[in-house]
Enzyme design. Structure first.
Site, mmCIF file in Angstrom:
data_model
loop_
_atom_site.group_PDB
_atom_site.id
_atom_site.type_symbol
_atom_site.label_atom_id
_atom_site.label_comp_id
_atom_site.label_asym_id
_atom_site.label_seq_id
_atom_site.Cartn_x
_atom_site.Cartn_y
_atom_site.Cartn_z
ATOM 1 N N SER A 197 0.847 -1.189 0.000
ATOM 2 C CA SER A 197 0.000 0.000 0.000
ATOM 3 C C SER A 197 0.887 1.244 0.000
ATOM 4 O O SER A 197 2.106 1.147 0.075
ATOM 5 C CB SER A 197 -0.885 0.001 1.252
ATOM 6 O OG SER A 197 -0.081 0.263 2.383
ATOM 7 N N LYS A 198 0.239 2.371 -0.034
ATOM 8 C CA LYS A 198 0.916 3.676 -0.045
ATOM 9 C C LYS A 198 1.977 3.791 1.049
ATOM 10 O O LYS A 198 2.976 4.480 0.888
ATOM 11 C CB LYS A 198 -0.114 4.785 0.192
ATOM 12 C CG LYS A 198 -0.932 5.082 -1.029
ATOM 13 C CD LYS A 198 -0.404 6.335 -1.724
ATOM 14 C CE LYS A 198 -0.900 6.473 -3.127
ATOM 15 N NZ LYS A 198 0.083 6.207 -4.140
ATOM 16 N N ARG A 199 1.681 3.164 2.163
ATOM 17 C CA ARG A 199 2.610 3.204 3.298
ATOM 18 C C ARG A 199 4.012 2.734 2.911
ATOM 19 O O ARG A 199 5.005 3.155 3.465
ATOM 20 C CB ARG A 199 2.088 2.253 4.376
ATOM 21 C CG ARG A 199 1.536 2.902 5.578
ATOM 22 C CD ARG A 199 0.997 1.904 6.599
ATOM 23 N NE ARG A 199 0.624 0.587 6.125
ATOM 24 C CZ ARG A 199 1.318 -0.507 6.358
ATOM 25 N NH1 ARG A 199 2.449 -0.454 7.014
ATOM 26 N NH2 ARG A 199 0.880 -1.685 5.916
ATOM 27 N N HIS A 200 4.067 1.776 2.008
ATOM 28 C CA HIS A 200 5.356 1.187 1.651
ATOM 29 C C HIS A 200 6.138 2.028 0.639
ATOM 30 O O HIS A 200 7.357 1.911 0.549
ATOM 31 C CB HIS A 200 5.148 -0.207 1.044
ATOM 32 C CG HIS A 200 4.484 -1.163 1.987
ATOM 33 N ND1 HIS A 200 3.179 -1.552 1.854
ATOM 34 C CD2 HIS A 200 4.964 -1.795 3.075
ATOM 35 C CE1 HIS A 200 2.875 -2.390 2.832
ATOM 36 N NE2 HIS A 200 3.941 -2.552 3.581
ATOM 37 N N GLU A 251 3.438 6.880 -10.777
ATOM 38 C CA GLU A 251 4.444 7.387 -9.833
ATOM 39 C C GLU A 251 5.842 6.890 -10.177
ATOM 40 O O GLU A 251 6.815 7.636 -10.096
ATOM 41 C CB GLU A 251 4.118 6.934 -8.412
ATOM 42 C CG GLU A 251 2.966 7.671 -7.762
ATOM 43 C CD GLU A 251 2.545 6.987 -6.472
ATOM 44 O OE1 GLU A 251 2.984 7.418 -5.405
ATOM 45 O OE2 GLU A 251 1.793 5.978 -6.539
#
Ligand code: GLU
Length: 437
Positions: A207-210, A217
């Site tokens: 997810s974005k967290r990683h 992107e």
């Protein structure tokens, strides 16, 4: 000769193309190309609230940028309502579906499950049993007249003659319902291959967290499409040996579903950077330059004073030292601008503790060098100094390097001075003498 193999990539246009989606597209593409089959692109835009035209465009752009081409489509499910309508009618007529009226939402159609739902043989996971007790008659056409995902997907896969459904294993739970629909509609069953999810470095779902999750992107962050394709190919598939750098042709030749892993792969950012660096090194300098130019411009380093020849030399000199395109800009900015930043640790280690007379002497002697484009002259100059002071070459090269580019790592010192030119070199040595020594 084309074979009977026909696969599809059917994204829902609700956002950017995620790395997981890109991998699904890639596996379908590799499978189609390996088997001389066809790849269909289908936009599953029946969720009217969440689907957007921009997302569709972003997905198409990402696929094109990755170099994944398709043979049919893009079909848009929103333009195929009539087809789904006909199949709904068929099921209603033969009693396999029924209307449900909701006073608020309106009239929907549900599929009537008859008999047991069956398990199936998955090409990746083997036999999958389904817990049929949890499945009830389900909606196939919503009150707004649009089909549900499961229904539109099966009608399309059936009508389009899809032979293999290769998708993420988040769809495993849909498959028994879809199999029931295939049977009721009289379509031949495709083979299924469900690929395990991609995990972040800590083992939880990516997810974005990683870090960055969309192809867009990665593109913006300066990764090359060939590197990204190579990297995601290995997130769940292996060619059967240790070779990690594979051309598209090699991947096509070696790709089989048998070699797709049952367990999830972890997204290793360090490995991606390493791989991208390798692809950067392999690019012809001219190509690399055209990819770097937008980043140079964005960083306002495009001051117009440098020549193509100069840029060519600089990129050639640095090409083994950066792993993403913007990293080049960070590394090489001291060559473009007069505003350089001195790394404190480098200043402490190599300037504060150096012998001031050595640097002062270097300044004096470099001032006398006529031709900075001559590596031999520069080398003679610096070697004379070290001989006169009886010090090893590093004792002079390191402080000079920090003095002229602000950090302790750079390409060869002579080339560095050559590309900086006399003016910048002397100015910075002077600054160093006045500030740090
Ligand atoms: N539109 C679905 C998705 O993006 C497709 C799933 C499938 O491959 O059947 O998840």
């Amino acid at each position: 000769m084309t074979s009977k193999v026909k696969v599809r990539f059917p994204p829902s246009p609700t956002g950017f193309l995620h790395i997981g989606g890109a991998r699904t597209a890639l596996y379908n593409w590799l499978f189609a190309r390996h088997n001389n089959g066809k790849l269909v692109l289908r936009i599953e835009d029946t969720d009217r609230q969440r689907s957007t035209e921009e997302a569709t465009q972003a997905i198409l752009d990402s696929l094109t940028w990755l170099g994944l081409d398709w043979d049919e489509g893009p079909y848009h499910q929103s333009e195929r309502l009539e087809i789904y309508g006909e199949y709904v009618e068929k099921l209603l007529k033969n009693g396999k579906a029924f209307h449900v009226d909701d006073p608020e939402k309106g009239r929907a159609v549900r599929f009537k499950l008859t008999g047991e739902l069956t398990g199936f043989d998955d090409l990746v996971h083997g036999n999958i049993r389904s817990d049929t007790s949890l499945i009830e008659d389900f909606v196939i056409q919503k009150a707004d007249g649009f089909p549900t995902y499961n229904f539109a997907c099966v009608v399309d896969d059936g009508v389009m003659g899809i032979t293999h459904v290769i998708r993420g294993d988040d769809h495993l739970s849909n498959t028994p319902r879809q199999i029931a629909l295939y049977k009721a509609l009289g379509f031949e069953l495709p083979k299924f291959a469900h690929i395990p999810m991609i995990l972040g470095e800590d083992g939880s779902r990516m997810s974005k967290r990683h870090g960055a999750t969309s192809v867009t992107e990665y593109r913006e962050n300066g990764y090359l499409p060939d590197a990204l394709v190579n990297f995601i190919a290995l997130l769940g598939w292996s060619p059967g040996h240790d070779q990690e750098l594979l051309t598209r042709q090699e991947m096509i030749e070696k790709f089989t579903l048998k070699r797709v892993n049952k367990t999830s792969a972890r997204f290793d950012y360090t490995k991606l950077d390493w791989m991208n660096g390798k692809y950067i090194q392999d690019l012809p300098i001219e190509d690399l330059i055209s990819k770097l130019r937008p980043y140079i411009k964005d960083a306002n380093l495009d001051n117009g004073v440098f020549t193509d020849e100069w840029l060519f030399k600089l990129v050639e000199l640095y090409k083994e030292r950066f792993r993403t395109l913007p990293e080049f800009v960070t590394l090489a900015s001291p060559f473009f601008t007069d505003e350089i930043e001195y790394e404190d640790a480098a200043v402490q280690k190599h300037l504060k503790k150096s012998n001031p007379s050595l640097i002062k002497d270097a300044y004096k002697k470099l001032k006398e060098v006529n031709d900075f484009s001559s590596i031999t002259e520069l080398e003679d100059c610096l070697r004379t100094i070290t001989t006169e002071h009886s010090v090893g070459f590093g004792k002079l090269a390191q402080p000079i390097r920090v003095a002229v580019i602000g950090k302790s790592a750079s390409a060869g010192i002579f080339e560095t001075l050559e590309l900086l030119g006399k003016e910048k070199t002397l100015k910075r040595l002077e600054y160093t003498i006045n500030t740090f020594l």
